[in-house]
Design an enzyme around this catalytic site. Structure first.
Site, PDB file in Angstrom:
ATOM      1  N   TYR A  62       0.877  -1.253  -0.064  1.00 32.85           N
ATOM      2  CA  TYR A  62       0.118   0.101  -0.074  1.00 32.85           C
ATOM      3  C   TYR A  62       0.929   1.298   0.162  1.00 32.85           C
ATOM      4  CZ  TYR A  62      -3.561  -3.455   1.524  1.00 32.85           C
ATOM      5  OH  TYR A  62      -4.236  -4.532   1.641  1.00 32.85           O
ATOM      6  N   HIS A 129       0.518 -11.903   0.875  1.00 35.09           N
ATOM      7  CA  HIS A 129      -0.489 -11.024   0.102  1.00 35.09           C
ATOM      8  C   HIS A 129      -1.131 -11.923  -0.905  1.00 35.09           C
ATOM      9  CE1 HIS A 129      -1.730  -6.718  -0.472  1.00 35.09           C
ATOM     10  NE2 HIS A 129      -2.692  -7.581  -0.668  1.00 35.09           N
ATOM     11  N   ARG A 212     -16.161  -2.752  -1.935  1.00 28.52           N
ATOM     12  CA  ARG A 212     -15.424  -1.770  -2.327  1.00 28.52           C
ATOM     13  C   ARG A 212     -16.285  -0.508  -2.324  1.00 28.52           C
ATOM     14  NH1 ARG A 212     -10.604  -3.960  -4.111  1.00 28.52           N
ATOM     15  NH2 ARG A 212     -10.794  -6.111  -4.634  1.00 28.52           N
ATOM     16  N   GLY A 213     -16.960  -0.210  -1.430  1.00 23.07           N
ATOM     17  CA  GLY A 213     -17.965   0.845  -1.192  1.00 23.07           C
ATOM     18  C   GLY A 213     -19.241   0.936  -1.725  1.00 23.07           C
ATOM     19  N   PHE A 214     -19.279   0.130  -2.813  1.00 22.38           N
ATOM     20  CA  PHE A 214     -20.548  -0.270  -3.703  1.00 22.38           C
ATOM     21  C   PHE A 214     -21.673  -0.632  -3.007  1.00 22.38           C
ATOM     22  CE2 PHE A 214     -23.659  -2.255  -6.646  1.00 22.38           C
ATOM     23  CZ  PHE A 214     -23.729  -1.242  -7.588  1.00 22.38           C
TER      24      PHE A 214
END
Length: 344
Positions: A62, A129, A212-214
């Site tokens: 990140y 990851h 993802r916010g949807f």
């Protein structure tokens, strides 16, 4: 709204205890538009801790590195030893192009780098990851096991790993947690990955539990994304899929309205109701959204409400892949047999 204290759960069978809901920190620094103001993000992390959210999720990917540096600064005082800090390795950009690496030298170097950036002597939970399909998982796990023995890592995790990879890894050293995408619009893991984790006593960490916010904002979210927001390029956010996926959000929103909660609280509560071995880690950069998210912990769903949600959010309810074609996800995470490994 006042925030309630967040409870604790046992994650996996190796002794790890975490807050019942975590905080995904990625969007503070990378992928979802430009990095957010450091002081605001440190204040949010402190607020999360004071609310009982002590399970913090980051990665050396990140930024790269800038999110770990942010966490290191945020934890500099007072509560560094009172959080369960999880980070990840395996995605490398040092050669210019994105590489997935799990070779022993890289595993060790990545861990040393994360320890330094985070300002800690030991990573509480250290995930691979993404799986390096050129290196037998037993080889990667062997180096992680050494890091545990040296006191540099406390618990080992995997992210986006297939069932067979999880089994092979767990045979080398117990896996404490598997991180996977699990939400009302990402349910494919329920077929094989989740049962494998439960059979082996591995905790489940659900990333992107709000799609993802949807599942919080619906298709209007796309209109607010900056040009460099990674979500703009994901298949599910493309116009040809968005109209279809809009229906899923609308149905969730309708049920939430009847329930007297927000769609994001309903979507998060659904993940919490999957079992006490599941910890969702919704990410946010806004205090208001954080407070709303932990409100999901007190939301009780009836069997009828769970059935209604699952009937509108079947495994194939969302149109479009989770990632683009080149992404390394669990269906493509098989590694060669150990017998094939020839160290350089």
């Amino acid at each position: 709204m006042a925030t309630a204290k967040v409870g604790r759960i046992k994650l996996g069978s190796q002794g790890l205890e975490v807050s019942a809901q975590g905080l995904g920190c990625m969007s503070m620094s990378a992928f979802y538009g430009p990095p957010k103001p450091e002081s605001d993000m440190i204040a949010l992390i402190h607020h999360a801790f004071n609310s009982g959210v002590t399970f913090l999720d980051t990665s050396d990917n990140y930024g790269p590195h800038t999110n770990e540096i942010l966490l290191g600064k945020a934890l500099k005082h007072d509560f560094r030893d009172r959080v369960e800090l999880a980070t990840k390795f395996g995605i490398n950009y040092s050669q210019g192009a994105r590489q997935i690496r799990g070779d022993p030298a890289y595993v060790r170097a990545a861990c040393e780098g994360s320890l330094k950036r985070l300002g800690v002597d030991c990573v509480y939970l250290y995930y691979q990851h993404r799986i390096d399909t050129r290196v037998p998982i037993e080889v990667t796990m062997g180096e992680l096991k050494k890091l545990v023995e040296e006191g540099k890592v406390k618990y080992i995790g995997l992210s986006e790993a297939s069932a067979s990879t999880i089994r092979r890894a767990n045979a080398v050293h117990p896996i404490t947690a598997v991180q996977l995408e699990w939400s009302l619009w990402a349910r494919d893991v329920e077929e094989e990955i989740v049962p494998t984790c439960r059979e082996l006593g591995i905790g489940i960490v659900a990333y992107s539990p709000l799609g993802r916010g949807f599942l919080s904002s619906g298709p209007e979210l796309v209109e607010t994304l900056s040009d460099d927001d990674y979500r703009k390029f994901l298949p599910r956010f493309q116009p040809e899929n968005l109209e279809h996926n809009k229906r899923l959000y609308e149905r969730v929103n309708e049920i939430a309205a009847k329930k007297g909660c927000t769609p994001s609280q309903l979507a998060l509560a659904w993940v919490h109701h999957q079992g006490n071995d599941v910890c969702p880690i919704p990410g946010t950069t806004k205090m208001k959204n954080f407070n709303q998210n932990i409100g999901a912990l007190s939301l009780k769903l009836t069997p009828e409400e769970m059935f209604e949600l699952e009937s509108i959010a079947s495994a194939d309810a969302a149109k479009g892949d989770r990632y683009g074609e080149t992404a390394a996800t669990y269906p493509e995470s098989q590694t060669p047999p150990l017998s094939s490994w020839k160290p350089e």
